[in-house]
Design a protein around this motif. Structure first.
Motif, PDB file in Angstrom:
ATOM      1  N   ALA A 216       1.655  33.195  40.776  1.00 22.70           N
ATOM      2  CA  ALA A 216       0.784  32.591  39.771  1.00 22.70           C
ATOM      3  C   ALA A 216      -0.447  31.952  40.415  1.00 22.70           C
ATOM      4  CB  ALA A 216       1.559  31.553  38.971  1.00 22.70           C
ATOM      5  N   THR A 217      -0.275  31.354  41.574  1.00 24.46           N
ATOM      6  CA  THR A 217      -1.398  30.715  42.252  1.00 24.46           C
ATOM      7  C   THR A 217      -2.390  31.750  42.775  1.00 24.46           C
ATOM      8  OG1 THR A 217       0.111  28.950  42.891  1.00 24.46           O
ATOM      9  CG2 THR A 217      -1.995  29.003  44.002  1.00 24.46           C
ATOM     10  N   VAL A 218      -1.907  32.854  43.295  1.00 22.76           N
ATOM     11  CA  VAL A 218      -2.798  33.915  43.759  1.00 22.76           C
ATOM     12  C   VAL A 218      -3.549  34.527  42.571  1.00 22.76           C
ATOM     13  CG1 VAL A 218      -2.828  36.235  44.772  1.00 22.76           C
ATOM     14  CG2 VAL A 218      -1.550  34.424  45.880  1.00 22.76           C
ATOM     15  N   LEU A 219      -2.897  34.713  41.453  1.00 21.80           N
ATOM     16  CA  LEU A 219      -3.579  35.216  40.257  1.00 21.80           C
ATOM     17  C   LEU A 219      -4.700  34.270  39.836  1.00 21.80           C
ATOM     18  CD1 LEU A 219      -3.825  37.208  37.853  1.00 21.80           C
ATOM     19  CD2 LEU A 219      -2.196  35.733  36.652  1.00 21.80           C
ATOM     20  N   MET A 220      -4.404  32.978  39.809  1.00 18.01           N
ATOM     21  CA  MET A 220      -5.416  31.989  39.444  1.00 18.01           C
ATOM     22  C   MET A 220      -6.595  32.030  40.424  1.00 18.01           C
ATOM     23  SD  MET A 220      -5.152  27.864  39.193  1.00 18.01           S
ATOM     24  CE  MET A 220      -4.966  27.742  40.944  1.00 18.01           C
TER      25      MET A 220
END
Length: 168
Positions: free
Chosen positions: A78-82
């Motif tokens: 989720a952090t990489v997507l953000m």
């Protein structure tokens, strides 16, 4: 980046990760709203940083949180997507609100309203991805979207509070 900006960013990284792991981890409102204040680490990174460096930093931060939460890469994903979507959101917001050529991500530089919009958009992307990965099904669509929205507001409020109490 100047040495002062590097030290300030490093201090904020340590602050946000320590807050997440030590304090905010157990902070849940009504079993619906979760606070993932560590996303502030990625939100406050300088815009001049390359996308590759931003993605690597976000992966490292996500994996660090995953180690403490025992979630096997959900936070990292989720952090990489953000972090991947962040440049598009910044470009969109810059065209809408007329930012300067050098963008510093803080409540003091952007103003409370612009900073709040910036945080809410990216945090909503992060929380929606994280909670749908956790739910592992679209049968829980409405409850998951409600949790994502409540968690986004809780996290945005928390990041804004930390920003008000830290000086640049």
């Amino acid at each position: 980046m100047t040495l002062r900006e590097i030290l300030n960013t490093a201090f904020l990284f340590v602050l946000y990760l320590a807050l997440q792991v030590l304090i905010v981890r157990n902070l849940v409102l009504f079993d619906i709203a979760f606070c993932f204040i560590y996303v502030g680490c990625i939100l406050l990174l300088p815009y001049e940083l390359s996308l590759t460096a931003t993605l690597l930093i976000s992966f490292g931060i996500g994996m660090t949180v995953d180690m403490f939460y025992n979630t096997l890469g959900m936070h990292a994903a989720a952090t990489v997507l953000m972090a991947y979507v962040r440049p598009a959101v910044v470009r969109f917001q810059a065209s809408q609100r007329g930012f300067e050529s050098r963008i510093l991500f803080s409540i003091h530089e952007m103003g409370a309203r612009n900073f709040f919009y910036y945080i809410v958009i990216l945090t909503l992307i992060h929380h929606t991805a994280l909670l749908f990965i956790e739910a592992n099904s679209l049968t829980l669509l409405i409850p998951t979207l409600f949790k994502a929205l409540a968690s986004t507001l809780f996290t945005a409020f928390s990041i804004m509070l930390v920003q008000y109490f830290t000086r640049n």
